[in-house]
Design a protein around this motif. Structure first.
Motif, PDB file in Angstrom:
ATOM      1  N   GLY A 158      39.553   8.910 -19.758  1.00 18.92           N
ATOM      2  CA  GLY A 158      38.516   7.881 -19.796  1.00 18.92           C
ATOM      3  C   GLY A 158      38.758   6.797 -18.766  1.00 18.92           C
ATOM      4  N   MET A 159      40.024   6.416 -18.580  1.00 25.13           N
ATOM      5  CA  MET A 159      40.367   5.413 -17.570  1.00 25.13           C
ATOM      6  C   MET A 159      40.043   5.941 -16.170  1.00 25.13           C
ATOM      7  N   LEU A 160      40.446   7.171 -15.887  1.00 22.68           N
ATOM      8  CA  LEU A 160      40.198   7.765 -14.564  1.00 22.68           C
ATOM      9  C   LEU A 160      38.703   7.832 -14.263  1.00 22.68           C
ATOM     10  N   VAL A 161      37.932   8.257 -15.249  1.00 25.06           N
ATOM     11  CA  VAL A 161      36.480   8.384 -15.072  1.00 25.06           C
ATOM     12  C   VAL A 161      35.853   7.015 -14.841  1.00 25.06           C
ATOM     13  N   SER A 162      36.203   6.039 -15.657  1.00 22.94           N
ATOM     14  CA  SER A 162      35.594   4.718 -15.545  1.00 22.94           C
ATOM     15  C   SER A 162      35.979   4.019 -14.240  1.00 22.94           C
ATOM     16  N   LEU A 163      37.236   4.131 -13.834  1.00 25.71           N
ATOM     17  CA  LEU A 163      37.653   3.534 -12.565  1.00 25.71           C
ATOM     18  C   LEU A 163      36.955   4.206 -11.388  1.00 25.71           C
ATOM     19  N   THR A 164      36.802   5.524 -11.475  1.00 25.37           N
ATOM     20  CA  THR A 164      36.080   6.267 -10.433  1.00 25.37           C
ATOM     21  C   THR A 164      34.631   5.824 -10.361  1.00 25.37           C
ATOM     22  N   THR A 165      33.995   5.700 -11.502  1.00 19.36           N
ATOM     23  CA  THR A 165      32.599   5.269 -11.551  1.00 19.36           C
ATOM     24  C   THR A 165      32.439   3.873 -10.959  1.00 19.36           C
ATOM     25  N   ARG A 166      33.363   2.977 -11.296  1.00 20.54           N
ATOM     26  CA  ARG A 166      33.300   1.607 -10.765  1.00 20.54           C
ATOM     27  C   ARG A 166      33.429   1.620  -9.248  1.00 20.54           C
ATOM     28  N   CYS A 167      34.374   2.389  -8.741  1.00 18.09           N
ATOM     29  CA  CYS A 167      34.586   2.487  -7.298  1.00 18.09           C
ATOM     30  C   CYS A 167      33.331   3.026  -6.609  1.00 18.09           C
ATOM     31  N   ARG A 168      32.757   4.065  -7.154  1.00 16.04           N
ATOM     32  CA  ARG A 168      31.561   4.671  -6.553  1.00 16.04           C
ATOM     33  C   ARG A 168      30.362   3.747  -6.646  1.00 16.04           C
ATOM     34  N   ASN A 169      30.233   3.020  -7.752  1.00 13.89           N
ATOM     35  CA  ASN A 169      29.133   2.056  -7.880  1.00 13.89           C
ATOM     36  C   ASN A 169      29.249   0.929  -6.856  1.00 13.89           C
ATOM     37  N   ASN A 170      30.469   0.667  -6.402  1.00 15.63           N
ATOM     38  CA  ASN A 170      30.700  -0.356  -5.382  1.00 15.63           C
ATOM     39  C   ASN A 170      30.580   0.205  -3.967  1.00 15.63           C
ATOM     40  N   GLY A 171      30.165   1.467  -3.842  1.00 11.98           N
ATOM     41  CA  GLY A 171      29.956   2.065  -2.531  1.00 11.98           C
ATOM     42  C   GLY A 171      31.138   2.814  -1.964  1.00 11.98           C
ATOM     43  N   GLY A 172      32.207   2.956  -2.738  1.00 18.94           N
ATOM     44  CA  GLY A 172      33.389   3.678  -2.280  1.00 18.94           C
ATOM     45  C   GLY A 172      33.420   5.096  -2.804  1.00 18.94           C
ATOM     46  N   GLU A 173      34.545   5.739  -2.582  1.00 18.66           N
ATOM     47  CA  GLU A 173      34.746   7.110  -3.055  1.00 18.66           C
ATOM     48  C   GLU A 173      36.103   7.205  -3.727  1.00 18.66           C
ATOM     49  N   SER A 174      36.262   8.219  -4.558  1.00 14.85           N
ATOM     50  CA  SER A 174      37.503   8.448  -5.276  1.00 14.85           C
ATOM     51  C   SER A 174      37.892   9.914  -5.127  1.00 14.85           C
ATOM     52  N   VAL A 175      39.167  10.156  -4.839  1.00 15.94           N
ATOM     53  CA  VAL A 175      39.677  11.523  -4.731  1.00 15.94           C
ATOM     54  C   VAL A 175      40.968  11.645  -5.536  1.00 15.94           C
ATOM     55  N   LEU A 176      41.278  12.884  -5.907  1.00 12.26           N
ATOM     56  CA  LEU A 176      42.524  13.204  -6.593  1.00 12.26           C
ATOM     57  C   LEU A 176      43.451  13.899  -5.624  1.00 12.26           C
ATOM     58  N   CYS A 177      44.748  13.737  -5.825  1.00  9.84           N
ATOM     59  CA  CYS A 177      45.711  14.533  -5.062  1.00  9.84           C
ATOM     60  C   CYS A 177      46.899  14.873  -5.950  1.00  9.84           C
ATOM     61  N   GLY A 178      47.598  15.929  -5.554  1.00 11.88           N
ATOM     62  CA  GLY A 178      48.822  16.322  -6.230  1.00 11.88           C
ATOM     63  C   GLY A 178      48.642  16.845  -7.638  1.00 11.88           C
ATOM     64  N   VAL A 179      47.515  17.442  -7.942  1.00 13.55           N
ATOM     65  CA  VAL A 179      47.225  17.908  -9.297  1.00 13.55           C
ATOM     66  C   VAL A 179      47.797  19.313  -9.487  1.00 13.55           C
ATOM     67  N   SER A 180      48.693  19.471 -10.453  1.00 13.11           N
ATOM     68  CA  SER A 180      49.245  20.801 -10.745  1.00 13.11           C
ATOM     69  C   SER A 180      48.196  21.652 -11.451  1.00 13.11           C
ATOM     70  N   ASP A 181      48.420  22.946 -11.485  1.00 10.60           N
ATOM     71  CA  ASP A 181      47.487  23.849 -12.164  1.00 10.60           C
ATOM     72  C   ASP A 181      47.366  23.511 -13.650  1.00 10.60           C
ATOM     73  N   ASP A 182      48.497  23.182 -14.291  1.00 17.35           N
ATOM     74  CA  ASP A 182      48.464  22.833 -15.714  1.00 17.35           C
ATOM     75  C   ASP A 182      47.646  21.566 -15.965  1.00 17.35           C
ATOM     76  N   VAL A 183      47.882  20.549 -15.161  1.00 18.26           N
ATOM     77  CA  VAL A 183      47.158  19.286 -15.321  1.00 18.26           C
ATOM     78  C   VAL A 183      45.682  19.483 -14.987  1.00 18.26           C
ATOM     79  N   ASN A 184      45.386  20.300 -13.989  1.00 10.12           N
ATOM     80  CA  ASN A 184      43.996  20.587 -13.649  1.00 10.12           C
ATOM     81  C   ASN A 184      43.276  21.236 -14.834  1.00 10.12           C
ATOM     82  N   GLY A 185      43.958  22.132 -15.540  1.00  8.53           N
ATOM     83  CA  GLY A 185      43.368  22.748 -16.735  1.00  8.53           C
ATOM     84  C   GLY A 185      43.124  21.729 -17.831  1.00  8.53           C
ATOM     85  N   MET A 186      44.101  20.834 -18.046  1.00  4.92           N
ATOM     86  CA  MET A 186      43.927  19.768 -19.049  1.00  4.92           C
ATOM     87  C   MET A 186      42.771  18.861 -18.666  1.00  4.92           C
TER      88      MET A 186
END
Length: 134
Positions: A74-102
């Motif tokens: 929920g934190m990741l989604v809301s922070l991403t939404t706030r950034c995008r609403n302000n005209g920016g972009e959000s990306v992920l890096c370093g995500v393991s296969d297990d974490v990507n599944g979660m």
């Protein structure tokens, strides 16, 4: 860690770094160990930080993270939404296969209006290149 954080006995879930208009948040290995009140306090502070002039983009670095919970998602989604609403972009890096599944499973718990998608990069350097090209 600030004196207020120490006094409150907060256990932050992100290590933060700012450079060239990018706010990088590196998630801890196990955010489920952090108290909800700590997460809420940190989220409120980061949410306001995304409104500052020197923050354009958000880079979420999950290379250390081994487990996710719905509150952190929920934190990741809301922070991403706030950034995008302000005209920016959000990306992920370093995500393991297990974490990507979660991440995929926990994202299903989010209401349709609050689901987020991210471009995923293998490394922080690759993510910075993507964000600075925008």
């Amino acid at each position: 860690m600030s004196d207020l954080t120490t006094y409150r006995r907060d256990d932050p879930v992100f290590e933060q770094h700012r450079q060239d208009g990018i706010l990088t948040l590196t998630l801890v290995e196990d955010p489920t160990e952090s108290r909800y009140s700590s997460k809420q306090h940190e989220y409120n502070r980061l949410y306001k930080m995304l409104d500052e002039d020197d923050v354009k983009h958000l880079l979420l670095d999950l290379h250390r993270c081994r487990i996710l919970d719905s509150v952190t998602i929920g934190m990741l989604v809301s922070l991403t939404t706030r950034c995008r609403n302000n005209g920016g972009e959000s990306v992920l890096c370093g995500v393991s296969d297990d974490v990507n599944g979660m991440l995929a499973r926990l994202m299903l718990l989010q209401p349709d209006s609050k689901r987020a998608m991210w471009q995923t990069c293998a490394t922080r350097e690759e993510a910075v290149t993507v964000l600075t090209a925008r």
